[in-house]
Motif scaffolding. Structure first.
Motif, PDB file in Angstrom:
ATOM      1  N   GLU A 121      53.727  36.395  38.446  1.00  0.00           N
ATOM      2  CA  GLU A 121      52.424  35.775  38.616  1.00  0.00           C
ATOM      3  C   GLU A 121      51.756  36.020  39.953  1.00  0.00           C
ATOM      4  OE1 GLU A 121      52.721  31.734  37.256  1.00  0.00           O
ATOM      5  OE2 GLU A 121      52.774  32.497  35.197  1.00  0.00           O
ATOM      6  N   GLU A 123      48.639  36.932  42.182  1.00  0.00           N
ATOM      7  CA  GLU A 123      47.209  36.738  41.924  1.00  0.00           C
ATOM      8  C   GLU A 123      46.509  38.082  41.865  1.00  0.00           C
ATOM      9  OE1 GLU A 123      47.696  34.122  44.933  1.00  0.00           O
ATOM     10  OE2 GLU A 123      47.466  32.321  43.706  1.00  0.00           O
ATOM     11  N   ASP A 173      47.193  41.545  29.685  1.00  0.00           N
ATOM     12  CA  ASP A 173      47.431  40.102  29.689  1.00  0.00           C
ATOM     13  C   ASP A 173      47.161  39.512  31.062  1.00  0.00           C
ATOM     14  OD1 ASP A 173      48.284  40.438  27.143  1.00  0.00           O
ATOM     15  OD2 ASP A 173      50.431  40.188  27.573  1.00  0.00           O
ATOM     16  N   VAL A 174      47.671  40.221  32.084  1.00  0.00           N
ATOM     17  CA  VAL A 174      47.486  39.739  33.460  1.00  0.00           C
ATOM     18  C   VAL A 174      45.989  39.629  33.741  1.00  0.00           C
ATOM     19  CG1 VAL A 174      47.758  40.352  35.902  1.00  0.00           C
ATOM     20  CG2 VAL A 174      49.687  40.607  34.334  1.00  0.00           C
ATOM     21  N   ASN A 234      43.558  39.365  31.512  1.00  0.00           N
ATOM     22  CA  ASN A 234      42.929  38.325  30.690  1.00  0.00           C
ATOM     23  C   ASN A 234      43.171  36.935  31.225  1.00  0.00           C
ATOM     24  OD1 ASN A 234      41.791  40.118  28.942  1.00  0.00           O
ATOM     25  ND2 ASN A 234      43.541  40.124  27.536  1.00  0.00           N
ATOM     26  N   SER A 235      44.256  36.766  31.987  1.00  0.00           N
ATOM     27  CA  SER A 235      44.516  35.436  32.520  1.00  0.00           C
ATOM     28  C   SER A 235      43.741  35.227  33.826  1.00  0.00           C
ATOM     29  CB  SER A 235      46.019  35.238  32.721  1.00  0.00           C
ATOM     30  OG  SER A 235      46.477  36.125  33.713  1.00  0.00           O
ATOM     31  N   GLY A 236      42.800  36.126  34.093  1.00  0.00           N
ATOM     32  CA  GLY A 236      41.884  35.900  35.207  1.00  0.00           C
ATOM     33  C   GLY A 236      42.390  36.430  36.536  1.00  0.00           C
ATOM     34  N   ARG A 237      43.547  37.115  36.498  1.00  0.00           N
ATOM     35  CA  ARG A 237      44.030  37.657  37.759  1.00  0.00           C
ATOM     36  C   ARG A 237      43.446  39.051  37.976  1.00  0.00           C
ATOM     37  NH1 ARG A 237      50.090  36.597  36.849  1.00  0.00           N
ATOM     38  NH2 ARG A 237      49.438  36.322  34.696  1.00  0.00           N
TER      39      ARG A 237
END
Ligand SMILES: Nc1ncnc2c1ncn2[C@@H]1O[C@H](COP(=O)(O)OP(=O)(O)OP(=O)(O)O)[C@@H](O)[C@H]1O
Ligand SMILES: [Mg+2]
Length: 446
Positions: A198, A200, A225-226, A228-231
Protein backbone atom coordinates in the motif's frame (compact mmCIF):
# COMPACT_ATOMS: atom_id res chain seq x y z
CA UNK A 1 6.80 16.80 3.78
CA UNK A 2 5.02 18.87 6.35
CA UNK A 3 3.90 21.94 4.38
CA UNK A 4 0.46 20.39 3.88
CA UNK A 5 -1.07 19.34 0.62
CA UNK A 6 -0.86 21.60 -2.40
CA UNK A 7 -4.41 22.09 -3.45
CA UNK A 8 -5.31 23.30 -6.86
CA UNK A 9 -8.81 23.63 -8.28
CA UNK A 10 -9.31 21.50 -11.40
CA UNK A 11 -12.64 21.14 -13.14
CA UNK A 12 -14.50 22.27 -10.07
CA UNK A 13 -12.90 19.89 -7.61
CA UNK A 14 -9.75 19.83 -5.59
CA UNK A 15 -6.84 17.72 -6.71
CA UNK A 16 -3.79 17.07 -4.69
CA UNK A 17 -0.35 17.31 -6.18
CA UNK A 18 1.75 14.43 -4.91
CA UNK A 19 4.88 14.86 -6.99
CA UNK A 20 6.40 18.13 -8.11
CA UNK A 21 9.78 18.38 -9.76
CA UNK A 22 11.32 21.63 -10.85
CA UNK A 23 14.40 22.18 -12.96
CA UNK A 24 15.48 18.62 -12.37
CA UNK A 25 18.78 17.53 -13.87
CA UNK A 26 21.05 14.54 -13.52
CA UNK A 27 24.61 14.56 -14.77
CA UNK A 28 26.78 11.49 -15.04
CA UNK A 29 30.50 11.22 -15.15
CA UNK A 30 31.31 8.95 -18.00
CA UNK A 31 34.52 7.07 -18.51
CA UNK A 32 35.24 7.85 -14.89
CA UNK A 33 34.35 6.27 -11.62
CA UNK A 34 31.36 7.64 -9.85
CA UNK A 35 31.34 5.99 -6.51
CA UNK A 36 28.15 7.13 -4.87
CA UNK A 37 24.81 5.45 -5.50
CA UNK A 38 26.15 2.97 -8.02
CA UNK A 39 24.26 -0.24 -8.29
CA UNK A 40 25.75 -3.61 -9.13
CA UNK A 41 24.09 -3.49 -12.52
CA UNK A 42 25.66 -0.12 -13.31
CA UNK A 43 29.07 -1.45 -12.38
CA UNK A 44 28.69 -4.53 -14.52
CA UNK A 45 27.33 -2.71 -17.52
CA UNK A 46 30.01 -0.02 -17.22
CA UNK A 47 32.65 -2.74 -17.29
CA UNK A 48 31.33 -3.86 -20.65
CA UNK A 49 30.62 -0.47 -22.12
CA UNK A 50 33.68 1.47 -20.98
CA UNK A 51 36.23 -0.17 -23.35
CA UNK A 52 33.99 0.57 -26.31
CA UNK A 53 33.41 4.15 -25.25
CA UNK A 54 37.15 4.55 -24.93
CA UNK A 55 37.70 3.03 -28.38
CA UNK A 56 35.01 5.25 -29.84
CA UNK A 57 36.54 8.40 -28.41
CA UNK A 58 39.97 7.30 -29.69
CA UNK A 59 38.45 6.91 -33.14
CA UNK A 60 36.95 10.39 -32.87
CA UNK A 61 40.45 11.61 -32.14
CA UNK A 62 39.80 12.49 -28.51
CA UNK A 63 42.51 12.20 -25.96
CA UNK A 64 42.22 9.35 -23.55
CA UNK A 65 43.45 9.16 -20.01
CA UNK A 66 43.01 11.51 -17.12
CA UNK A 67 41.14 14.23 -18.98
CA UNK A 68 38.51 11.77 -20.08
CA UNK A 69 37.80 10.86 -16.48
CA UNK A 70 36.03 14.16 -16.11
CA UNK A 71 33.83 13.86 -19.16
CA UNK A 72 30.21 14.30 -18.18
CA UNK A 73 26.82 13.92 -19.76
CA UNK A 74 23.36 15.00 -18.72
CA UNK A 75 20.88 12.14 -18.64
CA UNK A 76 18.23 14.90 -18.53
CA UNK A 77 18.07 18.55 -17.59
CA UNK A 78 15.57 21.33 -16.83
CA UNK A 79 12.74 18.90 -16.27
CA UNK A 80 9.64 20.25 -14.55
CA UNK A 81 6.32 18.54 -14.12
CA UNK A 82 3.85 17.63 -11.45
CA UNK A 83 1.66 14.63 -10.86
CA UNK A 84 -1.68 14.65 -9.09
CA UNK A 85 -2.92 11.99 -6.76
CA UNK A 86 -4.57 9.12 -8.63
CA UNK A 87 -2.85 9.75 -11.93
CA UNK A 88 -1.24 6.79 -13.67
CA UNK A 89 1.66 8.24 -15.59
CA UNK A 90 3.50 6.27 -18.25
CA UNK A 91 7.07 7.38 -18.91
CA UNK A 92 8.17 6.42 -22.41
CA UNK A 93 11.22 7.04 -24.54
CA UNK A 94 13.88 5.15 -26.38
CA UNK A 95 16.77 3.29 -24.77
CA UNK A 96 19.03 5.65 -22.90
CA UNK A 97 16.45 8.44 -22.78
CA UNK A 98 16.83 8.68 -19.00
CA UNK A 99 13.66 6.95 -17.83
CA UNK A 100 15.29 4.68 -15.27
CA UNK A 101 17.47 7.51 -14.03
CA UNK A 102 14.37 9.66 -13.58
CA UNK A 103 12.65 6.96 -11.51
CA UNK A 104 15.79 6.46 -9.43
CA UNK A 105 15.96 10.15 -8.70
CA UNK A 106 12.27 10.28 -7.80
CA UNK A 107 12.69 7.25 -5.52
CA UNK A 108 15.70 8.90 -3.88
CA UNK A 109 18.00 6.06 -4.89
CA UNK A 110 20.11 8.59 -6.76
CA UNK A 111 20.64 12.25 -5.97
CA UNK A 112 19.72 14.78 -8.63
CA UNK A 113 22.54 17.05 -9.75
CA UNK A 114 20.26 20.07 -9.74
CA UNK A 115 16.63 20.95 -9.24
CA UNK A 116 14.10 20.05 -6.60
CA UNK A 117 11.70 17.23 -5.89
CA UNK A 118 8.73 17.30 -3.59
CA UNK A 119 6.92 14.06 -2.88
CA UNK A 120 3.93 13.57 -0.63
CA UNK A 121 3.31 10.03 0.48
CA UNK A 122 4.97 6.68 0.88
CA UNK A 123 6.79 5.59 -2.25
CA UNK A 124 6.98 1.91 -3.19
CA UNK A 125 9.37 1.38 -6.03
CA UNK A 126 10.41 -1.50 -8.17
CA UNK A 127 13.26 -0.33 -10.33
CA UNK A 128 15.44 -3.23 -11.20
CA UNK A 129 16.04 -6.72 -10.01
CA UNK A 130 18.03 -6.22 -6.88
CA UNK A 131 17.06 -2.86 -5.47
CA UNK A 132 15.35 -3.07 -2.15
CA UNK A 133 16.13 -6.73 -1.47
CA UNK A 134 18.86 -8.04 0.74
CA UNK A 135 20.34 -11.15 -0.91
CA UNK A 136 21.21 -12.96 2.33
CA UNK A 137 17.74 -12.58 3.81
CA UNK A 138 14.88 -14.91 3.02
CA UNK A 139 11.84 -13.89 1.02
CA UNK A 140 9.86 -13.60 4.25
CA UNK A 141 12.48 -11.39 5.91
CA UNK A 142 12.70 -9.18 2.83
CA UNK A 143 8.94 -8.64 2.83
CA UNK A 144 9.14 -7.36 6.41
CA UNK A 145 12.27 -5.33 5.70
CA UNK A 146 10.61 -3.60 2.76
CA UNK A 147 7.46 -2.94 4.74
CA UNK A 148 9.53 -1.37 7.49
CA UNK A 149 11.30 0.83 4.95
CA UNK A 150 7.88 1.96 3.77
CA UNK A 151 7.08 2.92 7.34
CA UNK A 152 4.55 0.17 7.98
CA UNK A 153 3.95 -1.49 11.31
CA UNK A 154 4.77 -5.18 11.67
CA UNK A 155 1.13 -6.06 12.16
CA UNK A 156 0.19 -4.19 8.98
CA UNK A 157 2.76 -6.14 7.01
CA UNK A 158 1.72 -9.43 8.61
CA UNK A 159 -1.85 -8.75 7.54
CA UNK A 160 -0.72 -8.47 3.92
CA UNK A 161 1.79 -11.28 4.04
CA UNK A 162 -0.29 -14.18 2.70
CA UNK A 163 -1.62 -12.09 -0.14
CA UNK A 164 1.92 -11.11 -1.15
CA UNK A 165 3.20 -14.69 -1.12
CA UNK A 166 0.15 -15.85 -2.98
CA UNK A 167 0.56 -13.21 -5.66
CA UNK A 168 4.28 -13.89 -6.05
CA UNK A 169 3.77 -17.66 -6.42
CA UNK A 170 6.86 -18.24 -4.30
CA UNK A 171 5.40 -21.11 -2.31
CA UNK A 172 7.87 -23.11 -0.28
CA UNK A 173 10.79 -20.86 -1.24
CA UNK A 174 9.58 -18.13 1.09
CA UNK A 175 12.18 -19.05 3.72
CA UNK A 176 15.06 -19.43 1.24
CA UNK A 177 17.54 -16.53 0.97
CA UNK A 178 16.55 -14.54 -2.10
CA UNK A 179 20.05 -14.87 -3.59
CA UNK A 180 19.02 -18.42 -4.54
CA UNK A 181 15.89 -17.26 -6.35
CA UNK A 182 15.61 -17.37 -10.13
CA UNK A 183 15.28 -13.93 -11.68
CA UNK A 184 11.61 -14.68 -12.32
CA UNK A 185 10.93 -15.48 -8.66
CA UNK A 186 12.87 -12.43 -7.58
CA UNK A 187 10.85 -10.10 -9.74
CA UNK A 188 7.57 -11.73 -8.78
CA UNK A 189 8.26 -11.23 -5.10
CA UNK A 190 9.62 -7.73 -5.59
CA UNK A 191 6.55 -6.70 -7.55
CA UNK A 192 4.20 -8.29 -5.05
CA UNK A 193 5.89 -6.40 -2.22
CA UNK A 194 5.92 -3.07 -4.05
CA UNK A 195 2.28 -3.35 -5.07
CA UNK A 196 0.72 -4.84 -1.93
CA UNK A 197 2.35 -2.83 0.82
CA UNK A 198 0.00 0.00 0.00
CA UNK A 199 2.41 2.67 -1.07
CA UNK A 200 0.68 5.93 -1.86
CA UNK A 201 2.89 6.24 -4.91
CA UNK A 202 3.95 3.16 -6.85
CA UNK A 203 6.98 3.52 -9.11
CA UNK A 204 7.65 0.63 -11.47
CA UNK A 205 10.38 0.33 -14.10
CA UNK A 206 10.13 -2.13 -16.90
CA UNK A 207 11.04 -5.12 -14.81
CA UNK A 208 7.91 -6.87 -15.89
CA UNK A 209 9.61 -8.11 -19.01
CA UNK A 210 11.39 -10.65 -16.84
CA UNK A 211 8.24 -12.52 -15.88
CA UNK A 212 6.25 -14.81 -18.13
CA UNK A 213 3.22 -13.55 -20.04
CA UNK A 214 0.72 -14.72 -17.45
CA UNK A 215 2.56 -12.97 -14.64
CA UNK A 216 2.94 -9.82 -16.71
CA UNK A 217 -0.81 -9.71 -17.17
CA UNK A 218 -1.27 -10.23 -13.45
CA UNK A 219 1.09 -7.32 -12.71
CA UNK A 220 -0.67 -5.03 -15.14
CA UNK A 221 -3.96 -5.97 -13.52
CA UNK A 222 -2.56 -5.24 -10.08
CA UNK A 223 -1.25 -1.86 -11.19
CA UNK A 224 -4.73 -1.13 -12.48
CA UNK A 225 -6.15 -2.01 -9.03
CA UNK A 226 -3.62 0.23 -7.32
CA UNK A 227 -4.61 3.05 -9.65
CA UNK A 228 -8.33 2.42 -9.18
CA UNK A 229 -7.93 2.70 -5.44
CA UNK A 230 -6.87 6.30 -5.98
CA UNK A 231 -3.16 5.84 -5.54
CA UNK A 232 -0.60 7.26 -7.92
CA UNK A 233 1.43 5.14 -10.32
CA UNK A 234 4.54 6.05 -12.30
CA UNK A 235 5.32 3.40 -14.81
CA UNK A 236 8.14 3.05 -17.35
CA UNK A 237 7.49 0.76 -20.25
CA UNK A 238 8.41 -0.08 -23.79
CA UNK A 239 5.08 -1.86 -23.99
CA UNK A 240 2.96 0.78 -25.68
CA UNK A 241 -0.20 -1.29 -25.42
CA UNK A 242 0.21 -1.39 -21.64
CA UNK A 243 0.82 2.37 -21.51
CA UNK A 244 -2.33 3.15 -23.46
CA UNK A 245 -4.43 0.67 -21.52
CA UNK A 246 -3.19 1.47 -18.05
CA UNK A 247 -2.16 5.09 -17.95
CA UNK A 248 -4.19 8.24 -17.68
CA UNK A 249 -1.29 10.32 -18.89
CA UNK A 250 2.03 9.78 -20.66
CA UNK A 251 5.33 11.65 -20.70
CA UNK A 252 7.78 11.21 -23.54
CA UNK A 253 11.42 11.69 -22.59
CA UNK A 254 13.64 12.60 -25.49
CA UNK A 255 17.08 14.18 -25.65
CA UNK A 256 17.01 14.84 -21.94
CA UNK A 257 13.72 16.69 -21.83
CA UNK A 258 10.01 16.09 -21.78
CA UNK A 259 9.10 16.11 -25.48
CA UNK A 260 5.41 15.35 -24.92
CA UNK A 261 3.03 15.30 -21.98
CA UNK A 262 -0.57 14.34 -22.56
CA UNK A 263 -3.12 11.66 -23.26
CA UNK A 264 -1.45 8.24 -23.59
CA UNK A 265 -2.96 7.54 -26.99
CA UNK A 266 -1.61 10.75 -28.44
CA UNK A 267 1.81 10.48 -26.88
CA UNK A 268 2.21 6.85 -27.86
CA UNK A 269 1.11 7.25 -31.45
CA UNK A 270 3.31 10.30 -31.86
CA UNK A 271 6.23 8.47 -30.31
CA UNK A 272 5.76 5.42 -32.48
CA UNK A 273 5.35 7.54 -35.55
CA UNK A 274 8.86 8.82 -34.95
CA UNK A 275 9.95 5.36 -36.00
CA UNK A 276 11.97 4.59 -32.93
CA UNK A 277 12.18 1.35 -31.04
CA UNK A 278 11.15 -0.85 -33.88
CA UNK A 279 12.68 -2.24 -36.96
CA UNK A 280 11.19 -3.05 -40.32
CA UNK A 281 13.90 -5.45 -41.40
CA UNK A 282 15.86 -8.26 -39.82
CA UNK A 283 18.87 -9.82 -41.47
CA UNK A 284 19.98 -13.08 -39.97
CA UNK A 285 23.34 -12.23 -38.37
CA UNK A 286 24.48 -15.86 -38.22
CA UNK A 287 22.71 -18.06 -40.74
CA UNK A 288 23.11 -21.77 -40.09
CA UNK A 289 25.06 -22.83 -43.17
CA UNK A 290 24.44 -26.52 -42.46
CA UNK A 291 20.65 -26.26 -42.48
CA UNK A 292 18.78 -27.48 -45.60
CA UNK A 293 16.71 -24.30 -45.39
CA UNK A 294 17.59 -21.13 -43.54
CA UNK A 295 15.75 -17.84 -43.16
CA UNK A 296 18.10 -14.99 -44.09
CA UNK A 297 15.82 -11.95 -43.73
CA UNK A 298 12.38 -10.86 -42.59
CA UNK A 299 10.76 -7.59 -43.59
CA UNK A 300 7.62 -5.71 -42.69
CA UNK A 301 6.34 -3.67 -45.63
CA UNK A 302 3.32 -1.55 -46.34
CA UNK A 303 1.04 -2.29 -49.28
CA UNK A 304 3.27 -0.12 -51.49
CA UNK A 305 6.20 -2.48 -50.85
CA UNK A 306 8.07 0.05 -48.69
CA UNK A 307 9.82 -1.11 -45.50
CA UNK A 308 7.65 0.17 -42.67
CA UNK A 309 8.10 -0.34 -38.92
CA UNK A 310 4.82 1.43 -38.11
CA UNK A 311 1.69 0.24 -39.85
CA UNK A 312 -1.55 2.16 -39.53
CA UNK A 313 -4.44 0.13 -38.16
CA UNK A 314 -6.42 1.01 -41.27
CA UNK A 315 -3.82 -0.25 -43.76
CA UNK A 316 -2.96 -3.73 -45.00
CA UNK A 317 0.68 -4.82 -44.79
CA UNK A 318 3.04 -7.61 -45.77
CA UNK A 319 5.44 -9.89 -43.97
CA UNK A 320 8.21 -10.93 -46.34
CA UNK A 321 10.49 -13.86 -45.54
CA UNK A 322 13.65 -14.42 -47.56
CA UNK A 323 15.28 -17.82 -47.27
CA UNK A 324 17.86 -20.05 -48.82
CA UNK A 325 17.13 -23.58 -49.87
CA UNK A 326 20.33 -25.59 -49.80
CA UNK A 327 18.97 -29.05 -50.58
CA UNK A 328 16.22 -29.68 -53.10
CA UNK A 329 12.98 -30.58 -51.36
CA UNK A 330 9.27 -30.40 -52.05
CA UNK A 331 7.82 -30.35 -48.55
CA UNK A 332 9.26 -27.04 -47.37
CA UNK A 333 6.97 -24.72 -45.46
CA UNK A 334 7.93 -21.20 -44.40
CA UNK A 335 6.16 -19.80 -41.34
CA UNK A 336 5.90 -16.80 -39.08
CA UNK A 337 4.14 -15.97 -35.87
CA UNK A 338 2.84 -12.65 -34.67
CA UNK A 339 3.44 -12.29 -30.95
CA UNK A 340 1.94 -9.44 -28.96
CA UNK A 341 3.73 -7.34 -26.39
CA UNK A 342 2.47 -9.68 -23.69
CA UNK A 343 4.13 -12.66 -25.36
CA UNK A 344 0.87 -14.13 -26.63
CA UNK A 345 1.10 -15.78 -30.05
CA UNK A 346 -1.68 -14.08 -31.98
CA UNK A 347 -1.41 -16.40 -34.94
CA UNK A 348 0.88 -18.72 -36.86
CA UNK A 349 0.79 -18.57 -40.63
CA UNK A 350 2.55 -20.81 -43.18
CA UNK A 351 3.04 -20.13 -46.84
CA UNK A 352 1.74 -23.63 -47.56
CA UNK A 353 -1.65 -22.57 -46.17
CA UNK A 354 -2.20 -21.29 -49.70
CA UNK A 355 -3.00 -24.21 -52.03
CA UNK A 356 -0.87 -22.93 -54.93
CA UNK A 357 2.12 -22.73 -52.64
CA UNK A 358 1.41 -26.07 -51.00
CA UNK A 359 1.36 -27.74 -54.39
CA UNK A 360 4.54 -26.11 -55.61
CA UNK A 361 7.01 -28.34 -57.30
CA UNK A 362 10.29 -29.36 -55.83
CA UNK A 363 12.32 -26.33 -54.70
CA UNK A 364 15.82 -26.40 -56.15
CA UNK A 365 18.69 -24.85 -54.16
CA UNK A 366 18.54 -21.06 -54.36
CA UNK A 367 17.15 -17.97 -52.66
CA UNK A 368 13.40 -17.48 -52.39
CA UNK A 369 10.96 -14.99 -50.92
CA UNK A 370 7.57 -15.90 -49.46
CA UNK A 371 5.26 -12.99 -48.71
CA UNK A 372 2.17 -13.00 -46.55
CA UNK A 373 -0.47 -10.33 -47.16
CA UNK A 374 -2.14 -9.30 -43.93
CA UNK A 375 -5.49 -7.50 -44.21
CA UNK A 376 -6.06 -4.13 -42.55
CA UNK A 377 -8.00 -3.68 -39.36
CA UNK A 378 -7.23 -6.94 -37.59
CA UNK A 379 -4.37 -6.35 -35.17
CA UNK A 380 -5.28 -3.76 -32.61
CA UNK A 381 -2.85 -0.88 -32.06
CA UNK A 382 0.24 -1.99 -30.16
CA UNK A 383 3.66 -3.56 -30.43
CA UNK A 384 4.11 -6.92 -32.12
CA UNK A 385 7.03 -9.25 -32.57
CA UNK A 386 7.71 -11.67 -35.38
CA UNK A 387 9.00 -15.22 -34.98
CA UNK A 388 9.97 -17.07 -38.10
CA UNK A 389 11.03 -20.53 -39.16
CA UNK A 390 10.98 -23.29 -41.72
CA UNK A 391 9.98 -26.90 -41.52
CA UNK A 392 9.34 -29.90 -43.73
CA UNK A 393 5.61 -30.37 -43.55
CA UNK A 394 4.67 -33.10 -41.15
CA UNK A 395 8.29 -34.24 -40.86
CA UNK A 396 10.60 -31.93 -38.92
CA UNK A 397 11.39 -28.38 -37.92
CA UNK A 398 14.50 -27.11 -39.68
CA UNK A 399 15.07 -23.66 -38.29
CA UNK A 400 13.39 -21.19 -35.94
CA UNK A 401 14.13 -17.63 -34.89
CA UNK A 402 12.29 -15.84 -32.08
CA UNK A 403 11.38 -12.16 -31.97
CA UNK A 404 13.50 -11.23 -34.94
CA UNK A 405 11.86 -7.84 -35.23
CA UNK A 406 9.23 -5.63 -33.72
CA UNK A 407 6.72 -3.48 -35.50
CA UNK A 408 3.86 -1.31 -34.34
CA UNK A 409 0.28 -0.99 -35.36
CA UNK A 410 -0.57 2.68 -34.88
CA UNK A 411 -4.02 3.79 -33.86
CA UNK A 412 -4.53 5.69 -37.11
CA UNK A 413 -7.94 4.52 -38.29
CA UNK A 414 -8.72 2.71 -35.03
CA UNK A 415 -12.03 4.12 -33.95
CA UNK A 416 -13.28 1.60 -31.45
CA UNK A 417 -13.50 2.80 -27.85
CA UNK A 418 -10.08 2.24 -26.27
CA UNK A 419 -11.66 0.31 -23.43
CA UNK A 420 -13.11 -2.32 -25.74
CA UNK A 421 -11.48 -5.60 -24.85
CA UNK A 422 -9.94 -8.19 -27.12
CA UNK A 423 -6.62 -9.23 -28.54
CA UNK A 424 -7.83 -8.66 -32.10
CA UNK A 425 -10.06 -5.84 -33.25
CA UNK A 426 -11.71 -6.98 -36.46
CA UNK A 427 -14.74 -5.10 -37.71
CA UNK A 428 -17.19 -7.90 -38.37
CA UNK A 429 -20.39 -7.78 -40.37
CA UNK A 430 -23.65 -7.68 -38.45
CA UNK A 431 -27.27 -7.56 -39.48
CA UNK A 432 -30.37 -7.48 -37.42
CA UNK A 433 -34.07 -8.20 -37.88
CA UNK A 434 -37.17 -8.13 -35.75
CA UNK A 435 -38.11 -11.60 -34.65
CA UNK A 436 -41.85 -10.98 -34.98
CA UNK A 437 -44.27 -8.27 -35.77
CA UNK A 438 -44.49 -5.78 -32.90
CA UNK A 439 -48.28 -5.73 -33.28
CA UNK A 440 -48.42 -9.44 -32.52
CA UNK A 441 -46.44 -9.24 -29.33
CA UNK A 442 -49.01 -9.97 -26.60
CA UNK A 443 -49.71 -6.92 -24.47
CA UNK A 444 -49.85 -7.36 -20.72
CA UNK A 445 -53.41 -7.72 -19.42
CA UNK A 446 -54.54 -4.92 -17.15
N1 LIG B 1 25.63 5.16 -13.44
C1 LIG B 1 25.76 5.75 -14.63
N2 LIG B 1 26.91 6.30 -15.02
C2 LIG B 1 27.05 6.90 -16.21
N3 LIG B 1 26.06 7.02 -17.11
C3 LIG B 1 24.87 6.50 -16.80
C4 LIG B 1 24.64 5.82 -15.55
N4 LIG B 1 23.35 5.40 -15.53
C5 LIG B 1 22.82 5.78 -16.68
N5 LIG B 1 23.71 6.44 -17.46
C6 LIG B 1 23.45 7.05 -18.77
O1 LIG B 1 22.34 7.93 -18.67
C7 LIG B 1 21.52 7.83 -19.80
C8 LIG B 1 20.12 7.46 -19.38
O2 LIG B 1 20.10 6.11 -18.93
P1 LIG B 1 18.78 5.38 -18.39
O3 LIG B 1 19.18 4.04 -17.92
O4 LIG B 1 18.11 6.27 -17.43
O5 LIG B 1 17.93 5.26 -19.71
P2 LIG B 1 16.54 4.52 -19.95
O6 LIG B 1 15.64 5.51 -20.57
O7 LIG B 1 16.09 3.87 -18.69
O8 LIG B 1 16.92 3.42 -21.03
P3 LIG B 1 16.30 1.94 -21.25
O9 LIG B 1 15.07 2.14 -22.06
O10 LIG B 1 17.36 1.25 -22.06
O11 LIG B 1 16.08 1.31 -19.93
C9 LIG B 1 22.17 6.81 -20.72
O12 LIG B 1 22.95 7.49 -21.67
C10 LIG B 1 23.05 6.01 -19.79
O13 LIG B 1 24.15 5.49 -20.48
MG1 LIG C 1 15.73 1.87 -18.16
Amino acid sequence: MDEGPLLSPTAGRLTMEVIRVEGLGKRFFIGGVQTKFRTARDAISDAFVAPFKRAASLLRGHATGAAELHETMWAFRNISFSVNQGEVVGLVGKNGAGKTTMLKVLSRITEPTEGSIEIRGRVGSLLEVGTGFHPELSGRENVFLNGAILGMRRTEIAAKFDEIIDFAEIGKFIDTPVKHYSSGMYVRLAFAVAAHLEPEILIVDEVLSVGDAAFQRKCLGKMGDVANSGRTVLFVSHNMAAVTQLCTRALLLENGSVAMDGAPHEVVSDYLARGVENQAEWQNPAPDTEAEVEVVAVRVKDAQDVLQPVINFKDPFQIEIEYEVREANRGISIAFQIVDSQGVVIWTSEDTDTPDVRDRMIMEPGTYVSTCHVPQGVLRPGRYFVNTGAHIRGVRIITGHQQVLAFDISSVGFNMPPGRQGVLAPKLDWDFRALEDRARVPQPQV
